[in-house]
Design an enzyme around this catalytic site. Structure first.
Site, PDB file in Angstrom:
ATOM      1  N   LYS A  37       0.842  -1.197   0.000  1.00 27.81           N
ATOM      2  CA  LYS A  37       0.000   0.000   0.000  1.00 27.81           C
ATOM      3  C   LYS A  37       0.876   1.245   0.000  1.00 27.81           C
ATOM      4  CE  LYS A  37      -0.461   0.030   5.049  1.00 27.81           C
ATOM      5  NZ  LYS A  37      -1.387   0.093   6.190  1.00 27.81           N
ATOM      6  N   TYR A 269      15.087  30.922   6.352  1.00 28.38           N
ATOM      7  CA  TYR A 269      13.949  31.588   6.976  1.00 28.38           C
ATOM      8  C   TYR A 269      14.048  31.587   8.498  1.00 28.38           C
ATOM      9  CZ  TYR A 269      11.651  31.079   2.409  1.00 28.38           C
ATOM     10  OH  TYR A 269      11.330  31.135   1.077  1.00 28.38           O
TER      11      TYR A 269
END
EC number: 5.1.1.1
Length: 379
Positions: A37, A269
């Site tokens: 999955k 940042y």
């Protein structure tokens, strides 16, 4: 052609190695239901499934029908199980593609039974009864199994192909975790016995995930469900050093720019990194949009020329900066290993990255963006 240097390498030889390890850990006669999955935990379902089918895997497990359809459309012929069940309207496609589904409600049973009757393909809908033994997620509560099985008999177009459950804490090897796993195993065994008492003969009985396979403290099963261990990562730190698995995924990029900065210079940042001395900073084109966790800000490490370099400043959407002051000979264009084994011997494991990012190895592997980061298959 995508010439961006940030790519994922998938080592199929490592996948084969891990599959062999799992085969040796399960009891004789126990088959393997490989969990593929989430695009095979970010590794690419098609190549991984094709390789596992060549190796003789018994069946595949996915999360929902669309993933099962992808397997069938890619040519996979082995049995496929939908672990999360199906949604209304998906019954006919499920049956037509000969895919099995988890079942945990009588409403699901009625819809599947009617669909199998209407399409007249002379094929019953194959179901695996999902029993909730303590996970508290999907499944028929273990104490309601006798009544549920009795009512299930009214649906003549269903075949109870399997019965399964899922452990909640098999990856926790402390006394409390072990005790709860054993309690779940007892509840599961009772559910299996009840099914047989009522005349059902499920072909597949399965509950063991990767953690249970590694712990080798299994209830009776004739199928095991390896997931993360196939990809060379561990369910938790409790299993560190217990199995010589090999990481299948390597996330790599290249140094795009080198820049000397003076003391007091801030990087990225929020100015969360400020140089305390003259430093050499490398800019590398990978960021949180690629699945490189922003929480690795000032924590993550990468490998360049076999040497470790720490993330300097905030992880950006498309870039990270590394302090490479102590990396001898570093140059623009050098390979950077961000996750997985480095050719020079060291490794940034999914477990290491997860610990620094405050998450789990599953999220690390599944999070590497498939749409932005090319997969290259080796071996």
């Amino acid at each position: 052609m995508d010439s961006r240097p940030t790519v994922v390498e998938i080592d199929l030889a490592a996948l084969r190695h891990n599959f062999s390890l799992v085969q040796k850990r399960v009891p004789e006669g126990c088959g393997l239901l490989a969990v593929v999955k989430a695009d095979a935990y970010g590794h690419g379902f098609q190549y991984v499934s094709e390789e596992l089918e060549k190796l003789g895997v018994d069946a595949f497990a996915v999360a929902f029908l669309a993933e099962g359809v992808q397997l069938r459309m890619s040519g996979i012929t082995r049995p496929v199980l939908i672990l999360g069940g199906i949604y209304p309207g998906e019954e006919r496609r499920l049956i037509g593609l000969n895919i099995s589904t988890a079942l945990f409600s009588l409403e699901q049973a009625a819809a599947l039974d009617q669909a199998a009757l209407e399409i007249k393909c002379y094929r019953k809908a194959h179901i695996h009864l999902k029993v909730d033994t303590g996970m508290g997620r999907l499944g028929v509560p273990y104490h309601e199994v006798p009544e549920f099985l009795a009512k299930l008999k009214q649906f003549k177009n269903l075949e109870l192909e399997g019965i399964f459950s899922h452990f909640a804490s098999a990856d926790e090897l402390d006394p409390e975790g072990i005790a709860f796993t054993r309690l779940q195993a007892e509840r599961f065994n009772a559910a299996v016995e009840e099914a047989r008492r009522q005349g059902y003969a499920p072909s597949y009985v399965h509950v063991a995930n990767s953690a249970a396979i590694l712990a080798q403290d299994l209830p009776y099963c004739n199928l095991a469900r390896p997931g993360i261990i196939l990809y060379g990562a561990l369910p938790s730190g409790d299993f560190e050093g217990q199995v010589p698995s090999q990481p299948v995924m390597r996330l790599k990029s290249r140094v795009a720019m080198l820049k000397w900065v003076e003391p007091g210079t801030s990087i990225s940042y929020g100015r969360r990194y400020v140089a305390t001395e003259r430093a050499l900073i490398a800019s590398v084109p990978v960021g949180y949009a690629d699945g490189y966790c922003r929480s690795l800000t000032n924590k993550g490490e990468a490998l360049i020329r076999g040497q470790r370099a720490k993330v300097a400043g905030t992880v950006c959407m498309d870039w990270i900066m590394l302090d490479v002051t102590n990396v001898k000979g570093v140059a623009v264009g050098d390979d950077v290993t961000l996750l997985g084994p480095d050719p020079m011997g060291d490794c940034i494991s999914a477990e290491e990255m997860a610990e620094k990012a405050g998450t789990i190895p599953y999220e690390v592997l599944c999070g590497i963006a498939t749409r932005r980061v090319r997969r290259v298959y080796l071996g």
